[in-house]
Motif scaffolding. Structure first.
Motif, short mmCIF file in Angstrom:
data_model
loop_
_atom_site.label_atom_id
_atom_site.label_comp_id
_atom_site.label_asym_id
_atom_site.label_seq_id
_atom_site.Cartn_x
_atom_site.Cartn_y
_atom_site.Cartn_z
N THR A 83 49.02 2.11 55.60
CA THR A 83 49.80 0.89 55.81
C THR A 83 49.96 0.16 54.49
O THR A 83 49.02 0.08 53.69
CB THR A 83 49.16 -0.06 56.84
N GLU A 85 51.26 -3.51 53.51
CA GLU A 85 51.60 -4.80 54.10
C GLU A 85 51.79 -5.83 52.99
O GLU A 85 50.99 -5.90 52.06
CB GLU A 85 50.47 -5.23 55.03
N SER A 107 58.42 -6.16 60.68
CA SER A 107 58.64 -7.25 59.75
C SER A 107 58.95 -8.53 60.51
O SER A 107 59.52 -8.49 61.61
CB SER A 107 59.81 -6.90 58.82
N THR A 122 55.34 -4.76 57.15
CA THR A 122 54.32 -3.72 57.15
C THR A 122 55.02 -2.38 57.34
O THR A 122 55.78 -2.21 58.29
CB THR A 122 53.30 -3.93 58.28
N THR A 160 54.23 1.59 57.92
CA THR A 160 53.15 2.46 58.38
C THR A 160 53.62 3.91 58.28
O THR A 160 54.69 4.25 58.78
CB THR A 160 52.75 2.13 59.83
#
Length: 168
Positions: free
Chosen positions: A98, A100, A150, A157, A159
């Protein structure tokens, strides 16, 4: 990272790839705090130079989103500090990465289009709008997946799920 790299998969660790990318990015974005937490970092088969390109695209996008928010909030919030957190963990036979940020975030409409070639949330003089579509292609070439979440004005973020072959 600009060379084509090897055409065959190699053994690599995601932490090393991400750290080398961060070292390059920190030279231009010194005022943004980038933290890492590598809970899961196995050796796995991948195209390292292609993954480096993905990490470069995603982390630079996060830095640019933070820079945009900083410019927009210069007068309102002088205490704003740009933050990027990069984490890895294991979910079944996948390494989950991730990325972020607390940047400007994206609208729902932008989230839906962000993987389309030539779509960009930036000014036309910044980039080509290919970073996310190239990143998607690279992750899919590794039999993985990528998702975006988002909130406008709060951050995003990304992933990534990459399969890790189990030892038998």
């Amino acid at each position: 990272f600009s060379h084509l790299g090897h055409l065959n998969k190699e053994q690599a660790k995601v932490a090393q790839l991400i750290e080398s990318t961060i070292n390059l990015i920190r030279t231009e974005y010194r005022d943004i705090s980038i933290t890492t937490k590598f809970e899961y970092d196995p050796l796995f088969n991948c195209f390292p130079s292609k993954l480096n390109q993905v990490f470069m695209n995603l982390i630079v996008n996060a830095c640019q989103a933070i820079s945009t928010k900083h410019k927009e909030n210069k007068e309102k919030n002088k205490a704003y500090k740009g933050l990027i957190a990069i984490n890895t963990k294991q979910e079944m036979n996948f390494i989950v990465i991730t990325i972020e940020d607390n940047g400007c975030g994206m609208s729902e409409e932008s989230i839906e289009k962000v993987m389309e070639p030539f779509f960009t949330t930036k000014n036309r003089d910044v980039g080509t709008g290919l970073g996310m579509s190239v990143s998607l292609d690279v992750i899919q070439s590794h039999d993985g997946g990528i998702t975006v979440s988002s909130v406008l004005h709060q951050g995003s973020t990304i992933t990534i799920h990459l399969p890790v072959e189990c030892e038998s």
